[in-house]
Design an enzyme around this catalytic site. Structure first.
Site, PDB file in Angstrom:
ATOM      1  N   SER A 143       0.733   2.477   4.424  1.00 41.32           N
ATOM      2  CA  SER A 143       0.125   2.556   3.100  1.00 41.32           C
ATOM      3  C   SER A 143       0.358   3.915   2.456  1.00 41.32           C
ATOM      4  O   SER A 143       1.488   4.282   2.180  1.00 41.32           O
ATOM      5  CB  SER A 143      -1.365   2.224   3.202  1.00 41.32           C
ATOM      6  N   ASP A 299       1.444   3.029  -4.681  1.00 40.03           N
ATOM      7  CA  ASP A 299       1.623   3.690  -3.389  1.00 40.03           C
ATOM      8  C   ASP A 299       2.816   3.075  -2.650  1.00 40.03           C
ATOM      9  O   ASP A 299       3.404   2.086  -3.116  1.00 40.03           O
ATOM     10  CB  ASP A 299       0.327   3.645  -2.567  1.00 40.03           C
ATOM     11  N   ASP A 301       3.500   1.052  -0.207  1.00 37.76           N
ATOM     12  CA  ASP A 301       3.624  -0.384   0.047  1.00 37.76           C
ATOM     13  C   ASP A 301       3.172  -1.218  -1.144  1.00 37.76           C
ATOM     14  O   ASP A 301       3.078  -2.439  -1.061  1.00 37.76           O
ATOM     15  CB  ASP A 301       2.875  -0.787   1.318  1.00 37.76           C
ATOM     16  N   ASP A 303       0.431  -1.816  -2.831  1.00 40.13           N
ATOM     17  CA  ASP A 303      -0.761  -2.648  -2.927  1.00 40.13           C
ATOM     18  C   ASP A 303      -1.863  -1.947  -3.724  1.00 40.13           C
ATOM     19  O   ASP A 303      -2.884  -2.553  -4.045  1.00 40.13           O
ATOM     20  CB  ASP A 303      -1.267  -3.093  -1.544  1.00 40.13           C
TER      21      ASP A 303
END
Length: 575
Positions: A143, A299, A301, A303
């Site tokens: 993340s 960010d 990834d 999400d």
């Protein structure tokens, strides 16, 4: 096997990655370095694995990934006769390697694998699990953590991150696996040849994009009038975010060049977290030249998304709580105006997210459900509604840490979906001569001024983990009578599911979690919880005032009280 024996074993057997061999050689004769890598196994929970990349049982490497995947495979073969798994990965160091290692272990266990051929956002993995009717999913990502980290998230067949029960069952299987001699694996090309593995096709990507676009609010204004600067922070968002915006006519998008392409070293952004102003600095500098209406930052990834908004010649960052409240209000108004608001609508937020959402939801007649921290619990609520044939009742879910979702197409936070909604919301307000900053000020004037702050206290290493546990235990055994000179009128312990509000006992109808909540007589709130993914204790502060200054002053006093609690290892020294 003690620490030194494990170290010797890894020196002998960890030969499939030259980086690990080099690192193991470099720490020879350094007991503290060896201990830090081998004093425990990397923790596996509902968030899967997350840790520093490197050699040892307490690091992210091909052997910890193989071990976790073998445990997952053993679990899946217990619950389904012919399981299948979807896999995605982000731009982090070794993410592609870890994804293929997981695929090779699953295939060697006879489990069919669907692997994205290129890095993709986490929500695209959640979508693929359900779209391809898989038993589970894996997303290799850490993340928003710094470059030295990587991680491994596991998803259930519903597209949510795994439940507490599933995590426990998988962990039991993982604990029985030897990372060198107990793992089945096979070459990836062989898995492809035997049709045990296949690449996920463009059809699935397009289906995901279309599912996101189906959540469009269709603001009615000319989309070409909105000017956007976008940064994927060297992560996975570029392809999907720009495609969705382009297909909806929002074409005046400038991507930050230094952060456009995937790069797990994050050279211009040491902390690729859109919650942190420093992560947006390169984008904000570009805004000075381009003068957009809006800066978007997803960010690595993709999400979560953070934003900065043009405000009198400067760019003001809005918090995750503020964007969530703005979107809740905007979506509710659009649904009502478009006659698409369902009967008995439901919104969901986490317990650490602003209480302002409660007031907004009440205004629109929306049932607001509170769940534990972690978007999987929001996803679970969507799943429960779907089981009842009422998935259309869900209108919005969000958490203070910049995660948002407006549809049931995925069961995780979705920055592709959120980026689209934020742009459409900004476009709608612009058509009426307003910025998002002005829109937020109007909401404050209507519902009161809420100030929310987050404090992080880091505890590194084995001693740090023990200290975190000790602090939480001290707090449980010694509930403070007052904080910031205000009486504590409510106390909730989510670990025991019990507490009180105004001297009345209450029962918490949520899964047990290591969280403590204090409510003060002036309406302020303080929540303490250890992070599930980092060696930190997080403290969430929330205050409301008649003015912005009053809310801020109340939270500042609460901040000082929280600081003293941590400095005194959980002991309260207020008289």
């Amino acid at each position: 096997m003690d620490i030194n024996e494990q170290y010797a074993c890894w020196r002998q057997k960890a030969v499939d990655d030259v980086d690990l061999q080099r690192e193991l050689e470099q720490i020879a004769g350094k007991p503290e370095e060896i201990t830090d890598r081998f004093y425990r196994d990397l923790a596996f929970g509902t968030g899967g694995l997350r840790g520093v990349i490197g050699a040892g049982t307490n690091r992210m490497n091909i052997y910890t990934v193989r071990k976790a995947t073998q445990g997952l495979a053993n679990y899946l073969l217990q619950i389904e006769q012919a399981p299948s798994v979807a896999i995605a990965y982000d731009s982090r160091i070794k993410s592609d390697r870890f994804a293929k290692e997981a695929a090779m272990v699953l295939a060697a266990n006879g489990i069919h694998v669907h692997l994205y051929p290129e890095l993709m956002p986490t929500p695209a993995l959640s979508f693929a699990v359900r779209h391809l009717q898989c038993t589970a999913g894996i997303c290799v990502t850490a993340s928003h953590n710094p470059a030295k980290y990587n991680g491994y998230k596991v998803y259930g067949s519903d597209g949510c991150q795994i439940t507490l029960e599933a995590a426990d069952r998988i962990l039991k299987q993982i604990n029985q696996v030897d990372p060198f001699d107990g793992v089945r694996t096979m070459p990836f090309d062989q898995a492809l040849g035997q049709k045990l593995a296949r690449y996920i096709g463009e059809e699935t990507v397009t289906a995901f994009i279309n599912a996101v676009k189906a959540q469009s609010t269709r603001p009615g204004a000319d989309p070409s009038t909105l000017k956007v600067v976008y940064t994927p922070l060297n992560g996975t968002g570029r392809r999907c975010v720009t495609r969705v915006l382009r297909e909806l006519g929002i074409c005046n998008v400038t991507v930050v060049p230094e952060q456009e392409m995937p790069d797990g070293n994050f050279p211009t952004c040491p902390f690729p977290n859109p919650e942190i102003k420093e992560a947006l600095q390169v984008g904000l500098k570009l805004c000075e030249q381009v003068q957009p209406d809006l800066l978007l930052a997803t960010d690595p990834d993709c999400d979560r998304v953070g934003i900065a908004v043009a405000d009198g010649g400067e760019y003001k960052l809005l918090t995750g709580n503020e964007v969530g409240v703005l979107l809740l209000d905007y979506i509710a108004r659009c649904r009502i105006a478009g006659h698409t608001m369902p009967q008995d609508p439901v919104a969901v937020k986490t317990i650490v997210t602003t209480d302002m959402a409660t007031a907004v939801a009440k205004h629109y007649g929306i049932e607001l459900r509170n769940v534990l921290t972690g978007f999987k619990f929001i996803g679970e609520q969507i799943g429960l509604l779907e089981q009842q044939g009422q998935a259309d009742r869900f209108v919005f879910g969000f958490e203070e840490s910049y995660g948002y979702l407006s549809g049931s197409h995925v069961r995780d936070k979705d920055a592709v979906n959120a980026s689209m909604l934020i742009c459409e919301m900004a476009l709608s307000y612009k058509a009426h001569g307003k910025t998002l900053v002005q829109a937020m000020d109007e909401l404050y004037q209507t519902y009161g001024y809420y100030n929310n702050q987050l404090m992080d206290f880091t505890f590194e290493g084995a001693d740090g983990m023990r200290r975190m546990q000790d602090i939480m235990q001290v707090l449980r055994n010694n509930t403070p009578r007052s904080l910031a000179q205000y009486l504590v009128t409510g106390y909730l312990d989510y670990q025991t599911s019990r507490g009180y509000k105004h001297k009345t006992e209450v029962h918490i109808d949520l899964p047990k979690s290591d969280v403590l909540e204090y409510r003060l007589e002036n309406g302020s709130r303080l929540i303490i919880r250890p992070s599930g993914t980092e060696p930190k204790i997080k403290i969430y502060l929330s205050s409301k005032g008649k003015t912005r200054q009053e809310a801020l002053e109340r939270n500042q006093a609460l901040r000082q009280a929280a600081q003293k609690l941590m400095e005194n290892d959980g002991h309260d020294d207020e008289e």
